[in-house]
Motif scaffolding. Structure first.
Motif: not given
Length: 285
Positions: A26-33, A49-52, A85-91
Motif C-alpha cells: 500500500e505504501e508503494i502504491c500510494g507513492l506511485a500514485q 521494498s516489498l518485504t524490507g 514504469t515502476l522498479v520495485v524490489g522483491a525476493p
C-alpha cells in the motif's frame, strides 16, 4: 517534456514495516500514485521494498515470499492504464533458489526481473544467469518491448506473468533506454551499469539497502557523481528508509537523481515519513 529529449524520473522511499508485505504494498502504491500525478515516467524504489531488506531468517518463510508475490500482483493491477514504469524490489524464488530482485512493472505487465549479482545471505547470486549465452562482454538482452523471449534460458513465471530473469537486460521508455543494478554492484570494482552504458543505457536505476555509517553519505555522493559522469548517463538511486532500523543498523532513506555528474535532486535523510523526489533527465545531452 518527452518531445524535448527529457524524461521525468523519481526515486521513492516508502516507510517500510519489516516483513509486513501488505502495508508495504500500500505504501508503494500510494507513492506511485503521487508520482503518476506528477507525470513521472520512471519510478524507482529501494532494494527489497516489498518485504524490507532486514527480514533476516524470515526470508526462509514461504508465507513472506508468497506475500511479496501477491504484493507484485496488487501493484500490477494498480499500474494498469498508467503510462509509468515502476522498479520495485522483491525476493523472487527461481529453480529452488531465492534471489534478491528488481521487478520492472509497466501497464499491468512484468517487463522483466533483474537479480542482484552481489547479494547478501541468504540470497543466491544473479551471476548464475551469466552463462555462455548471456555474458558481460556485450550479450545483453533488449527486453523493453516484449514480456518474454521464447527459448531464453532465464525464463520465469511470476505473479501470473511470463518474463525473462537476468542481470543483463535493457528496458525502453519511449526514446529512453534504462538498466537496473543494485548498490552492492555499484560498489564493486566494475559495476554492472558500466556494461549497460556501453550497450546504450542512458539511465540506470539503482536499488539500495545501505545502512548509514560514518562518512558513508559523503562517499556515496562522490561515487554517484563520478559514476554518472564517467558513464555519461542519468542515475536514480533509492535506498532503504528509517522503517528498516529495527536492529543494530540505522537506515537513512538516502535518495538522489544524477545526470552526467550533476545532482538534480536529493532527498532529506532520516525522515520519519515516506519521501519522493522528482527530476527531469536530459537523455539527448
Amino acid at each position: 517534456m518527452k518531445d524535448y529529449g527529457f524524461i521525468r524520473t523519481a526515486a521513492a522511499v516508502p516507510m517500510v514495516r519489516v516483513a509486513d508485505f501488505t502495508h508495504n504494498t500500500e505504501e508503494i502504491c500510494g507513492l506511485a500514485q503521487q508520482a503518476f500525478d506528477k507525470e513521472v515516467s520512471l519510478l524507482v524504489f529501494p532494494q527489497l521494498s516489498l518485504t524490507g531488506c532486514t527480514c533476516g531468517s524470515l526470508f526462509g518463510q514461504d508465507r513472506l515470499i508468497k506475500g511479496a508475490e501477491e504484493g507484485v500482483r496488487r501493484i500490477l493491477e494498480f499500474s494498469r492504464a498508467k503510462a509509468m514504469t515502476l522498479v520495485v524490489g522483491a525476493p523472487v524464488p527461481y529453480r529452488s533458489r531465492l534471489y534478491d530482485c528488481a521487478v520492472i512493472i509497466r501497464n499491468g505487465n512484468v517487463k522483466g526481473i533483474v537479480p542482484n549479482t552481489c547479494p547478501d545471505r541468504p540470497f543466491a547470486s544473479g551471476r548464475d544467469f551469466l552463462s555462455e549465452h548471456v555474458r558481460n562482454d556485450g550479450g545483453l538482452l533488449d527486453n523493453g518491448k516484449d514480456c518474454v523471449r521464447e527459448g531464453f534460458c532465464g525464463e520465469i513465471r511470476y505473479a501470473g506473468q511470463r518474463c525473462n530473469i537476468s542481470p543483463n537486460m535493457l528496458f525502453g521508455i519511449g526514446n529512453a533506454t534504462f538498466a537496473v543494478e543494485f548498490s552492492s554492484e555499484l560498489n564493486s570494482p566494475v559495476p554492472q551499469s558500466s556494461y549497460h552504458a556501453l550497450q546504450g543505457a542512458q539511465i540506470t536505476a539503482c536499488l539500495a539497502g545501505e545502512s548509514e555509517i560514518l562518512m558513508r553519505d559523503r562517499y556515496r555522493k562522490t561515487l554517484l557523481q563520478q559514476h554518472s559522469s564517467k558513464t555519461m548517463s542519468g542515475y536514480i538511486f533509492a535506498s532503504a528508509g528509517l522503517g528498516e532500523s529495527t536492529q543494530d543498523h540505522a537506515f537513512a532513506g538516502a535518495a538522489s537523481i544524477w545526470e552526467n555528474g550533476y545532482a538534480l535532486a536529493e532527498a532529506e535523510r532520516f525522515m520519519t515519513e515516506a519521501s519522493l523526489i522528482v527530476a527531469d533527465i536530459d537523455i539527448e545531452r
